[in-house]
Enzyme design. Structure first.
Site, short mmCIF file in Angstrom:
data_model
loop_
_atom_site.label_atom_id
_atom_site.label_comp_id
_atom_site.label_asym_id
_atom_site.label_seq_id
_atom_site.Cartn_x
_atom_site.Cartn_y
_atom_site.Cartn_z
N LYS A 1 -11.75 -20.86 -15.20
CA LYS A 1 -12.89 -20.89 -16.10
C LYS A 1 -13.06 -22.30 -16.67
CE LYS A 1 -13.32 -17.38 -19.10
NZ LYS A 1 -14.58 -16.61 -19.00
N ARG B 1 -11.18 -17.75 -25.16
CA ARG B 1 -10.99 -16.96 -23.94
C ARG B 1 -9.84 -17.52 -23.12
NH1 ARG B 1 -16.67 -14.76 -22.39
NH2 ARG B 1 -17.92 -15.95 -23.85
N GLY C 1 -10.52 -8.59 -16.36
CA GLY C 1 -10.16 -7.48 -17.24
C GLY C 1 -8.71 -7.48 -17.67
N MET D 1 -7.06 -10.19 -19.05
CA MET D 1 -6.74 -11.09 -20.14
C MET D 1 -7.69 -10.84 -21.30
SD MET D 1 -4.22 -12.99 -19.07
CE MET D 1 -4.36 -14.46 -20.08
N ARG E 1 -18.04 -18.90 -11.11
CA ARG E 1 -16.84 -18.91 -10.25
C ARG E 1 -17.24 -18.33 -8.90
NH1 ARG E 1 -13.78 -14.22 -13.74
NH2 ARG E 1 -15.31 -12.60 -13.36
N HIS F 1 7.01 8.33 9.83
CA HIS F 1 6.42 8.70 11.12
C HIS F 1 4.92 8.91 10.99
CE1 HIS F 1 5.26 11.65 14.28
NE2 HIS F 1 5.98 10.83 15.04
N ARG G 1 4.16 2.54 24.41
CA ARG G 1 5.34 3.39 24.20
C ARG G 1 5.21 4.60 25.10
NH1 ARG G 1 3.71 2.15 18.21
NH2 ARG G 1 1.81 2.37 19.43
N ARG H 1 7.08 -0.39 27.54
CA ARG H 1 8.47 -0.25 27.10
C ARG H 1 9.07 0.99 27.75
NH1 ARG H 1 9.60 0.76 20.83
NH2 ARG H 1 8.77 2.81 21.37
N GLU I 1 15.16 -6.75 18.88
CA GLU I 1 15.04 -5.91 17.69
C GLU I 1 16.40 -5.60 17.07
OE1 GLU I 1 13.27 -2.12 18.76
OE2 GLU I 1 14.13 -2.21 20.76
N SER J 1 9.85 -9.83 23.14
CA SER J 1 8.90 -9.29 22.16
C SER J 1 9.71 -8.82 20.96
CB SER J 1 8.11 -8.14 22.78
OG SER J 1 7.22 -7.63 21.81
N GLY K 1 10.69 -6.83 18.05
CA GLY K 1 10.43 -5.52 17.47
C GLY K 1 10.86 -5.60 16.02
N THR K 2 9.95 -6.09 15.20
CA THR K 2 10.36 -6.40 13.83
C THR K 2 10.50 -5.16 12.94
OG1 THR K 2 8.06 -6.97 13.42
CG2 THR K 2 9.61 -8.79 13.75
N ASN K 3 10.02 -4.00 13.40
CA ASN K 3 10.31 -2.79 12.61
C ASN K 3 11.81 -2.55 12.60
OD1 ASN K 3 7.58 -2.50 12.48
ND2 ASN K 3 7.45 -0.63 13.69
N ASP K 4 12.39 -2.43 13.78
CA ASP K 4 13.81 -2.18 13.85
C ASP K 4 14.61 -3.39 13.40
OD1 ASP K 4 13.50 0.36 14.60
OD2 ASP K 4 14.28 0.18 16.61
N CYS L 1 5.83 -7.11 18.38
CA CYS L 1 5.12 -5.85 18.52
C CYS L 1 5.47 -4.86 17.43
CB CYS L 1 5.36 -5.25 19.90
SG CYS L 1 7.09 -4.89 20.24
N TYR M 1 2.02 -14.72 21.24
CA TYR M 1 1.05 -13.69 20.86
C TYR M 1 1.65 -12.73 19.84
CZ TYR M 1 3.61 -10.47 23.89
OH TYR M 1 4.59 -9.70 24.44
#
Lengths: 921, 921
Positions: free
Chosen positions: A27, A97, A106, A108, A341, A457, A563, A657, A784, A803, A805-808, A870, A890
């Protein structure tokens, strides 16, 4: 020399600039910028964010020099306006202000009309020639100051004011006359005295001093902290404070106040958009007590003001080269700009504005791309609830998969499937889902679960299908026995209509009108530009021909994860899968025994040994027939799956896979289904049951799954490889360009990969020899397991691609089970142990190290190694930027997140250019 | 110039030396060494291991020049002995034996009497003046050659020979006369012709050529491969072949053959130990067809030979400075040494020999330490089955925890406890164990499970208690309903006696005599020397005062891991634990609601809000009383536990880990117990059941456990910290030197550690303030989550020590659940994917990297950071050496493995010195 804590803004005397956002807040820097640009801004001064931080480090004391600088600036404002703060003649009133670097709407606090007391009120009445106005301003001031600075409950003031209104029999505030307002002021002062033990502060400088402290305090108020946590704003930025001359929109019919945007922030259309109230102060617009008018009406009511405002608005947009969100006030026929702004906008508006501004020659394409937040695109890719609809929200769960859907509640996946076949729209409601529910999830419009987190899941599968899902809604108590769920006393029975909003987690009773947002031409244009800038490839995770087509439509350049097992649940092929599983261990055990027996018999030539061979040959016949028969059935089915996918992805690579999940996920866990299965394959029920039980694992995530299955049961890998290559050869003959990439999951050791790659390559050779055709293919691996990243140099000697497997990888690196983390992960994010749910946003500090190590080690032995990701993170913008930085080729994500990933990839590439510019400059 | 593949050994003309073990194998270099030392060794030559390897690389062809060199050497042997190979006058006969670098007893093949054919047989008869001897030699030769070189089933020869013996009505081979033997030879030749299609090879050079090939082939035979796999011998070493002049121990009563050791290899006593047979060939000793005599008897029967042999044995031991395992033959009153090598020995013998050889001045202390394999000490620390006992082994499982025990089979842990109280010895038999079975395991002599691996609960707990355990014995089918187990048709009922051998995995019916090996003075002496050399500290994992005392007795220098929860199952304290768990979530939920409600009420002052506070206060009362009451009970009990442990470890540090396992491990899973519990704490059974169910996790290993419990339930950490510090203050007042080290488990992020460390330090301050006493203490963390190792620099800013929890670190880094890996890990070791079970021997390639990274990063921010290990690997010699190398300060292991770790630590330090010597030389 003391630090400069105060910056004046007044035409011709402005000390700040629009670039000083860090120091003056959004501001404050906007006010300086506007003043510098010659806009009509009420003069004032900004106290810096540094002052706020110093205030906290010095034990909630103003830092040295700050107050003196403020007094000095105040004197200049007095000189500029010709008014006197606390003056009994022409009194100056100010607002105080907050204004942090990033807008926190909203969150502050603001105090208006500082400088009023019994004397200045009289002067104000005289000056404005409006007694009622002066009392009303005084009344408002005491209430607001009381609430924000003195922490007095607002209700106490409202209660008194409401009492008078009731007495008078009026409803609107403006109907209350000056005499009553004077009594109200007296009563308000009494409230202050009672609640604080002190008189209301009459010294205007004290008022300003306390108000500044209150603004500083609001930085660490709960609302502000929560907002920062949610929006990931650094707690150490601090807030600036703006002290500014009051102008009054409530000085009669030639006055007014409003907010406006230079373009429509919902649609992006280039049209002035906003609303105003005549004879009102800013808070009236916000409070909603009066219904504001559309800005267009100002054109008719005060044409001169309107034209002036339009001219200013256009100048501001040209100046900032972006849509502006402006506050203005008209005081007795004079227009003042109070704030400007860059405007927040919807995804659709962001896209349209960005594209149109390029067409208008205001910005270049790179800027346009950077103007759209990747996450905003999500809104364009799913149906949403009509914002005008009135909703009966009964519970709120996790916004697990965006979009909205209505349908009748169903509690059984089979029933969901049947009803869907009859053309009914159903919402599947479960405590949690498992792969056995897959067909029901496919059939349903949306999924509601009472347990499980953002990566349960249900959530993962729903996101993969682009289907709305509200997960872990623990207010919902599912009662399968009675085919209903309850929320408190409310009962929703099977067949009742409900609506889910997967973007917010809301559960709503009844049907609700939905909007199917159109993917407009602007969106298409933007995505074309994106492709010119990004360097990272974007593929999709897709398991079926249909998903593959969707992905391609969204701009995916291949499939990064198919999969195969997701197809196992389709139709009645699960029977073959189960037959394979139940016969597998017997077959393998007997096969091993037979091999030993044959070797013994050959060596010894004894009759006993020969008899043992015969016995075993007899014994193995049935499991062999079951096992190999099931594999033969699956070969047929999988081949057709792959044919469909290859056709859909003609010309693009498809990463497939091999079987990954633990086998227990496929077997029936209810006795009825198992009995049917056992009868079908003529296996005693007890034996089938024992086999199912033996598949139980304590920690299936770390158990017998991934390549460990293929190593113990190489026939399964062989069947899958055969299906892939036979399908590839078939579609190639049709003229399809096919690029299969076979990916081995859960590798932790190069030998695992080697054993599986050997099977795949052998089968490829067999298929090519048998058909006289061949296709180019790659064999690679998921990274992974942490050990795979740590030994990536060894693994890259065999792998043709990686590749991540960043979940596991996240689960193992952090020792955190996705499905079980719901009990403590929310508290962890709350306590800032982790900034985000690490299953949504990649943990760059920890897991990211392994990704980096994996890539570097992998390329140390194979410099041109193709590397992708992936996991779920492939569709998260922050994580995509990380993938770009660490040099991946990728990312692969849900089809419905492909445009988001594409845009994030372009952002990453543009950030590189920016960085490059900076360093070469 | 062709490679030298053949090395002659003959007095004065020996080409090899004792140092050429790599090239000549153990036997060949020994023969060279003995010959060089002037021992009476029958002359011959050795074909190198290089030749063997070249044989394989060249497609199973002799490498160029090898055969010519062999013929040349053979000519020299002829010249030396004055005999002629294939000569019809004074024929030379030779043996062909394998001889790899490392001894592989019984794994490789040997052929004797090469050179015999119809002509040389006649010559041999003439030369020895013994027709029968010549036929017998010929008969043996054809059979052995037929079997080993021509792959003819031995049974075929035996069958013929047995037929003749039956005809003659005799039993012993020596009772068969020369005429019959001549017929046998003719029949044997016919067998060869029938089986191979060719005549028996009569050319002596062909015989040697084929025999050499057979020895080369035996290197890749299944037995040899298995042996190498088990003993971790490199497959690429190859074997040498020794061709040596035959001498005959079966040339009459003045001949004989035997094997002897320079000391007793069972006890280590310095006494010639061995046995011999008069008028026999070496294979007769091995075959066991005749009972050999003790070596001492030779003194009486052939005193001159005996004295000569003793003199040679003494010379050999002095020469090699180690116990020798020798083969000798006496041919017509002339003694020949055929082989010598360092003798294999028991752990007890290894210790005694090492110590006594130092006392004798033969070797120095460092050498003595290196002479004892750390793993061998295991034999000294557990009871063992009397080797003389005859056993009825019914099944074999995993050797999960060494030692042996007999007792009656019991299937229920409660019953085990009751019977043990009655003084009965029981063996607890379970499909698998869980923490609920702990009291039964404590009461039992040993544990047998039909499921689970080397690191299953049963295995880990048993090893921790130094108690015998056979785990994962899948031939055993446990039938709880009938209180029995079966192995095939055999039924073992409750009350039947069984014996377990945890060192070999054997399950035996009935009671069996056990030997309690004495920890002799030599052992003590050795361990004192060990302490002079090692640099790594050794602590023990101990959870009770009793275990602490045992650990101290074994030389532990502190406790590296005290798992407080192991005490939770003792006596009836589990009731308090369960009460705490069942009330915890209600209490925490209501506590949070109450906090919010109170804040709301304070802010708004409304009646509704105040009512809500009152309602919640009423609601929280019961769970609060249950929760805090249980914590108060546990505080009392834990304090006393720690008092006992601190007293036992007076002067030594004690590392106490705060609560680690997931809570579901503590709650009852049978309805009966749960009903009792629910009744006791007045909780509706349904509610209690729901709470137990809600504790279920999909992957508890990665779930709500470790510090995640303490972060959600800080009161538990607080209670444990209070118990520790109150106990510490108490024992300090008694004069005990107490050094508590509080260890936070499962940290993956420095903030987790900080939050928990804050609780611990605050409580310490409170206890010290309240008592006016204080003790020095440390707060540190387990490094067991990969992310902790990767961010160790951050964590070390808060941690005062690290302890690597390599059990979990292995599970997470390799994505491998200990409890579930039994299905595929054996196959993995079989396929050489992993060389060892990574839960027993640390995976240095993968997990080791994270250990190294963790230490380096940790010390990068805290250079003097104390680092230890407390996983199972802390007691594995290879892993201990790794810990030394990466710079740990100490290892911690089961009390019963402390001496092993101490010795391994000394080996590591000595290896450093050796390396230092080499590099500075």
């Amino acid at each position: 020399m003391s630090t400069k804590y105060v910056y004046l803004f007044a035409d011709g005397q402005t000390e700040g600039t629009g670039q000083m956002k860090d120091l003056l807040g959004g501001k404050g820097s906007g006010l300086a910028e506007m003043t510098n640009a010659g806009m009509p801004v009420p003069p004032g001064f900004t106290i810096t964010t540094e002052a706020c931080n110093a205030y906290y480090t010095e034990g909630e004391q103003f830092p040295e020099g700050m107050w003196d600088q403020a007094l000095e600036a105040l004197a200049k404002v007095e000189a500029f306006t010709g008014k006197k703060f606390g003056g009994s003649d022409n009194p100056l009133l100010v607002s105080v202000r907050s204004g942090a670097k990033f807008s926190m709407p909203g969150m502050m606090d603001t105090v208006l009309n500082l400088g009023l007391n019994d004397e200045t009120r009289v002067a104000l009445a005289k000056m404005t020639n409006n007694e009622r106005f002066s009392w009303d301003a005084y009344r408002r001031f005491i209430q607001l100051f009381g609430k924000i600075v003195l922490n007095i409950d607002s209700e106490k003031f409202e209660h008194v004011f409401d009492g008078y209104k009731k007495q008078l029999g009026v409803k609107g505030d403006t109907e209350v006359g000056e005499e009553t307002l004077a009594k109200v002021v007296a009563d308000f002062k009494a409230i202050v005295k009672k609640e604080t033990g002190n008189e209301f502060p009459t010294d205007p400088l004290d008022q300003v001093k306390y108000a500044i402290k209150a603004v500083f305090a609001s930085w660490n108020g709960r609302r502000a902290k929560d907002y920062r946590r949610i929006n990931k704003i650094d707690d150490n930025l601090g807030t600036a404070v703006n002290v500014q001359t009051m102008v009054f929109g409530n000085m009669g019919e030639d006055s007014g106040t409003g907010v406006a945007f230079t373009r429509d922030v919902s649609t992006g259309e280039k049209v002035l958009y906003g609303e105003y109230l005549q004879n009102a102060q800013g808070e009236d617009v916000v409070a909603g007590t009066r219904t504001p008018k559309k800005i267009a009406q100002l054109h008719e009511e005060m044409p001169e003001m309107y034209n002036q405002f339009v001219e200013l608005a256009n100048r501001l947009e040209r100046h900032y080269k972006d849509v502006q969100d402006m506050e203005f006030t008209i005081e007795r026929g004079k227009l003042y700009m109070l704030q400007t702004r860059n405007a927040k906008r919807t995804g659709a508006a962001a896209v349209r504005v960005a594209v149109e501004m390029v067409e208008e020659g205001v910005i270049d394409k790179a800027t346009a791309i950077q103007r759209v937040e990747p996450a905003q695109l999500d809104q364009l890719l799913h149906p949403m609830i009509d914002p005008k609809a009135s909703l009966n929200v009964i519970a709120t769960g996790l916004p697990a998969s965006p979009g909205a859907a209505s349908g009748t509640a169903v509690f059984d996946p089979d029933e969901a499937e049947e009803m869907a076949k009859e053309g009914k729209k159903v919402i599947l409601v479960r405590t949690e889902t498992s792969p056995e529910d897959f067909h029901g999830m496919v059939a349903a419009q949306a999924i509601l679960t009472s347990r499980g987190g953002m990566t349960s899941h249900a959530a993962v599968v729903a996101r993969g299908m682009g289907k709305c899902c509200v997960a872990g809604c623990d207010q919902v108590v599912v009662d399968y026995a009675n085919q209903q769920f309850t929320v408190g006393d409310l009962v929703v029975k099977k067949g009742d209509s409900i609506t889910l909003d997967g973007s917010t987690g809301r559960v709503i009773t009844g049907e609700v009108p939905l909007i199917n947002p159109e993917i407009s031409g602007h969106f298409k244009t933007l995505m074309e530009w994106v492709n010119d800038y990004r360097k990272l490839g974007v593929r999709a995770n897709a398991d079926t021909p249909h998903d593959s087509e969707v992905a391609r439509g969204f701009g995916a350049e291949g499939i990064g994860l198919c999969r195969t097992e997701h197809m196992f649940f389709e139709g009645n092929r699960i029977d073959s899968v189960r037959q394979m599983i139940l016969s597998s261990s017997d077959f393998k055990n007997l096969e091993a025994q037979l091999a030993t027996a044959r070797a013994d018999a050959e060596k010894s030539g004894s009759k006993d040994a020969a008899k043992r061979v015969k016995d075993l040959e007899k014994k193995i016949a049935k499991p062999e027939q079951l096992y190999k028969g099931a594999l033969a059935d699956l070969l047929e089915l999988q081949r057709e799956d792959f044919v469909g996918i290859f056709r859909a992805m003609n010309g693009f690579p498809v990463t497939i896979r091999t079987l990954d999940p633990p086998l227990h996920e496929f077997v029936p866990h209810d006795d009825k289904t198992l009995k049917e299965l056992a009868a079908k394959i003529k296996m005693p029920f007890k034996e089938a049951k024992a086999k199912v039980t033996s598949l139980h694992e304590f920690n299936p995530m770390l158990g017998h799954r991934g390549c460990r299955l293929g190593i113990i049961y190489p026939e399964i890998t062989e069947m899958q490889a055969r299906a892939i290559f036979e399908a590839a050869v078939k579609v190639k003959a049709e003229g399809v360009t096919v690029k299969p990439e076979i990916m081995i999951p859960l590798v932790g050791n190069v030998i695992e990969l080697k054993l599986q790659a050997d099977v795949v390559r052998r089968v490829a050779g067999e298929v090519f020899a048998a058909t006289g055709q061949s296709v180019e293919y790659l064999v690679g691996t998921m990274i992974e397991v942490p050990r795979a990243a740590l030994t990536a140099n060894q693994i890259a000697e065999v792998a043709e691609f990686f590749s991540f497997g960043t979940n596991d990888l996240t689960q193992m690196t952090m020792g955190l089970s996705r499905d079980d983390s719901g009990k403590f992960l929310p508290a962890y994010v709350e306590k800032k142990i982790y900034g985000d749910d690490p299953f949504q946003v990649l943990d760059q500090t920890g897991v990211g190290q392994l990704v980096d190590i994996g890539i570097q080690k992998g390329r140390s032995s194979k410099p041109n190694l193709k590397v992708g990701i992936c996991g779920e993170h492939g569709g998260d913008p922050e994580s995509v930027i990380f993938c770009h930085k660490v040099g991946m080729n990728y990312v692969s994500c849900s089809p419905y997140r492909v445009p988001i990933a594409l845009l994030a990839a372009a952002h990453a590439a543009l950030a590189d250019k920016g960085a490059a510019k900076t360093t070469t400059a």
